[in-house]
Enzyme design. Structure first.
Site, mmCIF file in Angstrom:
data_model
loop_
_atom_site.group_PDB
_atom_site.id
_atom_site.type_symbol
_atom_site.label_atom_id
_atom_site.label_comp_id
_atom_site.label_asym_id
_atom_site.label_seq_id
_atom_site.Cartn_x
_atom_site.Cartn_y
_atom_site.Cartn_z
ATOM 1 N N GLY A 224 -21.957 30.728 71.259
ATOM 2 C CA GLY A 224 -22.424 29.755 70.471
ATOM 3 C C GLY A 224 -21.559 28.616 70.328
ATOM 4 O O GLY A 224 -22.073 27.504 69.728
ATOM 5 N N LYS B 273 -40.983 7.089 39.343
ATOM 6 C CA LYS B 273 -40.651 8.487 39.519
ATOM 7 C C LYS B 273 -39.886 9.185 38.624
ATOM 8 O O LYS B 273 -38.749 8.870 38.473
ATOM 9 C CB LYS B 273 -40.197 8.510 41.098
ATOM 10 C CG LYS B 273 -40.261 9.837 41.934
ATOM 11 C CD LYS B 273 -39.770 9.779 43.237
ATOM 12 C CE LYS B 273 -38.198 9.203 43.434
ATOM 13 N NZ LYS B 273 -37.886 9.372 44.931
ATOM 14 N N ARG C 246 -38.105 12.985 37.760
ATOM 15 C CA ARG C 246 -37.861 14.245 38.389
ATOM 16 C C ARG C 246 -38.061 15.242 37.365
ATOM 17 O O ARG C 246 -37.166 15.373 36.368
ATOM 18 C CB ARG C 246 -36.623 14.379 39.306
ATOM 19 C CG ARG C 246 -36.300 15.675 39.515
ATOM 20 C CD ARG C 246 -34.912 15.659 40.933
ATOM 21 N NE ARG C 246 -35.246 14.695 41.983
ATOM 22 C CZ ARG C 246 -35.876 15.068 42.873
ATOM 23 N NH1 ARG C 246 -36.494 16.495 42.943
ATOM 24 N NH2 ARG C 246 -36.375 14.325 43.936
ATOM 25 N N ARG D 253 -26.970 12.640 50.997
ATOM 26 C CA ARG D 253 -27.559 12.694 49.609
ATOM 27 C C ARG D 253 -27.132 13.716 48.733
ATOM 28 O O ARG D 253 -27.366 13.745 47.607
ATOM 29 C CB ARG D 253 -29.129 13.033 50.059
ATOM 30 C CG ARG D 253 -29.972 12.057 50.562
ATOM 31 C CD ARG D 253 -31.095 12.370 50.876
ATOM 32 N NE ARG D 253 -31.467 13.398 51.715
ATOM 33 C CZ ARG D 253 -32.532 13.879 52.220
ATOM 34 N NH1 ARG D 253 -33.569 13.809 51.549
ATOM 35 N NH2 ARG D 253 -32.669 14.870 53.323
#
Length: 282
Positions: free
Chosen positions: A34, A184, A186, A89
């Site tokens: 891998g 917006k 949250r 982010r």
């Protein structure tokens, strides 16, 4: 010489043309256990420009390997171009014991480069996490290029006030229209409440802009609200078309006529290249 990560091959080729720099032939291998190996061609000194959107953990590792390979060949300067910076982010600790992942990956990338260029990061403050000079490049203006020339009394909308600058840039580049944004709020980690703007969109073409479309949930909800107001055509533009899982289907079901993105993340909707903007910064 330009060295490309496997996720940014088309952009790297375009950048080579724009910057008149040679494009190196990079090979990517995967061993039975891998482990990955990204190898670069021989070159004599000079500058190595590593172009790699870090869309996965493997892409991060390829980037580090290409930086190291460039040093092995004796590169006098290594410039790292992050068309899309993964983990950007995660720019703060969301709870006790959480890492600031953006800082962690920025520090890792800094060890193998002299300079970093990143395209429209979620927050420009991300650049402060690097231990080498880092610069944010604004490619939002490129999003106006694929838009139809005949938009009717266009409205350029941002999903929230935080991305209003992108809507403004696209509008200014297009040359006509007004800008506005959705409110917006949250509610939780996975739930967002969107309130339409007061702008009258009846019969008007709307271009919804953003820096990134990930799952498409917020964007499709915003478009559905526009449809309830007898909007004209709706186009969606974003710098980074991540479009994870069924995001494209969500947008189509919401009534989006077309989605336009750049090649910071190479997708079917990548209708415009950020290569000229990067070339100017190099």
């Amino acid at each position: 010489m330009i060295l490309s990560g496997s996720a940014s091959q088309s952009l790297a080729a375009t950048l080579a043309d724009e910057s008149n720099e040679p494009l190196g032939f990079v090979e990517y291998e995967s061993f039975p256990d891998g482990e990955l190996l990204a190898t670069a061609p021989e070159f004599e000194g000079g500058r190595a420009v590593v172009v790699a959107s870090t869309v996965s953990s493997d892409a991060h590792l390829e980037l580090l390997q290409l930086q190291d390979a460039a040093r092995e060949w004796g590169a006098e300067e290594v410039v790292t171009v992050l068309p899309y910076m993964g983990y950007a982010r995660q720019d703060r600790a969301f709870d006790r014991g959480h890492p600031i992942s953006a800082r962690a990956v920025a520090r890792a990338i800094s060890t193998g480069t002299d300079r970093v260029l990143t395209v429209n990061p979620h927050e420009e403050a991300i650049c402060d996490f690097f231990d080498v000079p880092a610069e944010s490049i604004d490619a939002a203006g490129r999003l106006a290029e694929p838009l139809p020339d005949d938009l009717t009394d266009p409205v350029f909308l941002s999903p929230d006030d935080g991305a209003l600058d992108i809507a403004e840039t696209v509008r200014d580049t297009y040359g006509d229209g007004v800008i506005d944004y959705f409110e917006k709020k949250r509610i939780s980690g996975s739930e967002v409440e969107i309130t339409p703007s007061d702008t009258d969109v009846t019969g008007r073409d709307v271009v919804v802009t953003d820096d990134i479309i990930a799952t498409g949930s917020t964007m499709s909800e915003a478009v559905s609200l526009l449809q309830e107001r007898d909007v004209g055509r709706v186009f969606v533009t974003c710098v980074h078309p991540m479009l994870a899982r069924n995001a494209r289907t969500k947008l189509a079901q919401a009534g989006v006529e077309a989605v336009f993105g750049t090649d910071t993340i190479e997708r079917a909707v990548s209708q415009v290249s950020v290569a000229p903007t990067i070339a100017d910064a190099l």
